[in-house]
Write an enzyme that holds these catalytic residues in place. Sequence first.
Site, mmCIF file in Angstrom:
data_model
loop_
_atom_site.group_PDB
_atom_site.id
_atom_site.type_symbol
_atom_site.label_atom_id
_atom_site.label_comp_id
_atom_site.label_asym_id
_atom_site.label_seq_id
_atom_site.Cartn_x
_atom_site.Cartn_y
_atom_site.Cartn_z
ATOM 1 N N CYS A 141 43.038 33.596 36.056
ATOM 2 C CA CYS A 141 43.250 33.419 37.229
ATOM 3 C C CYS A 141 44.415 34.176 37.905
ATOM 4 O O CYS A 141 44.075 35.308 37.701
ATOM 5 C CB CYS A 141 42.347 31.819 37.790
ATOM 6 S SG CYS A 141 42.940 31.764 39.341
ATOM 7 N N ASP A 186 31.076 32.766 38.962
ATOM 8 C CA ASP A 186 32.608 32.444 40.163
ATOM 9 C C ASP A 186 32.568 33.373 41.500
ATOM 10 O O ASP A 186 32.425 34.524 42.052
ATOM 11 C CB ASP A 186 32.994 33.650 38.733
ATOM 12 C CG ASP A 186 35.003 33.408 39.290
ATOM 13 O OD1 ASP A 186 34.601 33.451 40.282
ATOM 14 O OD2 ASP A 186 35.279 33.822 38.112
ATOM 15 N N HIS A 218 34.354 29.161 37.648
ATOM 16 C CA HIS A 218 35.462 30.183 37.724
ATOM 17 C C HIS A 218 36.767 28.867 37.174
ATOM 18 O O HIS A 218 36.430 27.617 37.298
ATOM 19 C CB HIS A 218 36.313 29.695 38.688
ATOM 20 C CG HIS A 218 37.575 30.830 39.021
ATOM 21 N ND1 HIS A 218 37.926 32.322 39.412
ATOM 22 C CD2 HIS A 218 38.303 30.208 39.409
ATOM 23 C CE1 HIS A 218 39.130 32.688 39.316
ATOM 24 N NE2 HIS A 218 39.460 31.066 39.693
#
Length: 251
Positions: A141, A186, A218
């Site tokens: 991330c 996502d 995600h």
Amino acid sequence: MASYPPAQCCTLGTKHRGEPTGKAIKLAGKWDGYLATPTEKEHKEVGIVYIPDVLGIWVNSQMMADRFAANGYRCLVVDVFNGDSLPLNRPPDFDMKKWMTQGSDGNNPHTKEAVDPIVEAAIRLMKEELGVKKLGAVGYCFGAKYVARHFSSGIEVGFMAHPSLLEEEELASITGPLSIAAAEVDYIFPAEKRHKSEQILAKIGLPYQINLYSGVIHGFAVRCDPRKKAERYAREQAFLQALAWFGEHLL
């Protein structure tokens, strides 16, 4: 951008069970790190810098570092948030942009100007103090951006999962092999950004890989719910993807 900025989904997930086995260290005498060291079958003079998501150094990232160590890689998780990482499952009204630009106390930003020196300190520690000759990096991330940015600082092989905040120019600047694990659902790294990233990587001409995992969202590679079969499977396969990539390009 090659991926959108972090949002609420970047803190959502499940805390995993387990007892980390590494140790806490300091980088340059001021930033926190977590070092996982192989106990056997170590890949000598090879290491991995782990640049985490916004939750920083916590049990999930620690145990993932331990797994890299169990597979022979000395692995350093670096606190790129200078003691200001976020807790799990922030509420929807949390001001992520303000936290990114100012930090929780208004004087501890998490911009590239603040984060770059911490990543550089981690790379120096691995190479100058721990004797690592070949360095890989994983970024989850938030951390994916800094994998791309720091090929120029000594990273030779990279892996990232569900990247956020990644600029097209940063992705285009990489100088070594890169593997990406992506989630089917996502909003930070949606299909159009994934396809754009593929175009950029193809143009560079270096080895690259983008794997898409169905049935997950995600954050799955770090914060999935292991009670759910699809999420557990995708998390495991993303980890094995990273291992295979390093085995091919770093060893």
